[in-house]
Design an enzyme around this catalytic site. Structure first.
Site: not given
Length: 397
Positions: A41, A198, A351
């Site tokens: 970053r 999920k 991620g």
């Protein structure tokens, strides 16, 4: 989406001598000793900062780091290691300023780091007084932190309301362009890969994409719930049986448009969730009551790879199996290599997705890798991000 771009201001000669406030995303991981363990970053923020310095602006850069308590400074919340690393990358010292809200001393051609913006009281709730003070520090506000674009905070939204000029930095502009290319005006067929543990955490994304995509690939625990919805047994695999109705609705919505949600035809099972658990490939119709589905099988992986190879645009969020365990990584690797080999424009985010891309070394074969986790997911949900909204509004005058 029409926003003012910092590169256009530079090209027009409107930056020299101006005070430029850059909101970057420098929220990097650190070890217990405070050493930066991964600096992607920081490196990604350098082009915007260098662009401003070369244009002879007086440059201020800030970011959040971690989850500090507002108004309570702790050494581990300091951007000092980030300022030091940025200085190495820029080849110049980057002084760190604390207590900067009421004024910053910086001259044209100089750059300073402003201490962790989330230490300021009112930052997260977008306090107007704080936002106006930040805006008063600059002539030009540059939002270059896509990872925070879904949050309306004082340093991301409020300052953009009140600064004399508000624009998108090169990182944010690249995200806007990639998202527009992938979702607003995609080359067809548009295939989305949405995987995760999920359905509940990705339900609104699935529902939003079901209205637009030509193929919706589900993976991980999400695929198990869809297998249940298709009448298949999944043993003791992770799933959400209470969301079968929602899963069927997504399948039906896709079918009504002549599109599909491919259901696995074979899977890789184990009896326990462990890296060394024996892996068994089974037809999707032959899953035993004590089986855990931990990956898609080779036939399913090839079926998905064929669809990705024929796609015009690919949106990818999530690995399709437990790729951290090598025995259950083949599905994700097959999908990753198909994304890389496809002639489609591809955009990937999240991620775990980035970890899979790094594991298989395909960074340079993905059309665009999004730097924002939560922001990328909200875009997939069909939401307008606060940063995009305020910059577009400012650009419209």
């Amino acid at each position: 989406m029409n926003v003012l771009r910092f590169s256009d201001l530079v090209a027009a000669g409107r930056v020299a001598g101006q005070r430029v406030f850059i909101r970057a995303d420098l929220n990097v991981p650190q070890d217990d000793a405070g050493r930066i363990t991964e600096d992607t970053r920081i490196r990604a923020s350098v082009p915007c900062i260098e662009m401003a310095l070369k244009a002879d602006a007086a440059v201020m850069v800030t970011s959040h780091l971690g989850r500090p308590t507002e108004g309570e400074f702790k050494p581990e919340d300091s951007l000092a290691p980030v300022a030091a690393r940025l200085g190495e990358l820029l080849g110049r010292e980057v002084p760190l300023h604390s207590a900067w809200v009421d004024g910053v001393d910086v001259a044209p051609g100089q750059v300073v780091m402003l201490e962790n913006c989330r230490l300021n009281k009112g930052e997260k709730k977008n306090n107007e007084e704080l936002a106006r003070k930040m805006a008063a520090l600059c002539d030009i506000f540059v939002h270059d932190a896509f990872g925070t674009a879904h949050r309306a905070e004082a340093s991301t939204y409020g300052i953009a309301q009140f600064a004399p000029v508000a624009c998108a930095g090169p990182l944010l502009a690249a995200e806007i362009d990639a998202i527009t290319k992938a979702l607003a005006s995609p080359r067809r067929p548009l295939v989305a890969i949405v995987a995760g543990s999920k359905v509940s955490t990705k339900l609104t994304i699935l529902q939003s994409l079901a209205k637009n995509v030509d193929g919706l690939v589900v993976g991980g625990g999400i695929a198990n719930t869809f297998m249940l919805a298709a009448g298949l047994k999944i043993g003791k695999s992770l799933a959400e049986p209470d969301l079968l109705g929602e899963a069927r609705a997504v399948i039906d919505a896709m079918a009504a448009r002549g599109a599909e949600v491919p259901i696995p035809v074979d899977v890789v099972c184990a009896k326990t969730f462990a890296a060394d658990a024996p892996a068994t490939v089974k037809a999707a119709t032959e899953v035993a009551d004590d089986d855990l589905i931990l990956d898609i099988g080779p036939r399913t992986a090839q079926m998905l790879a064929d669809k990705l190879m024929a796609a015009g645009t690919i949106v990818w969020n999530g690995p399709v199996g437990v790729f951290e365990f090598d025995a259950f990584a083949h599905g994700t690797e097959t999908v990753a290599r198909a994304v890389a080999a496809s002639s489609a424009f591809s955009i990937a985010g999240g991620g775990d997705t980035l970890a899979a891309i790094a594991k298989y070394g395909i960074e340079h074969q993905v059309g665009y890798i999004s730097t924002g986790g939560g922001a990328f997911l909200e875009v997939l949900e069909g939401k307008t991000l606060p940063a995009f909204e305020i910059l577009a509004r400012r650009a419209a005058g």
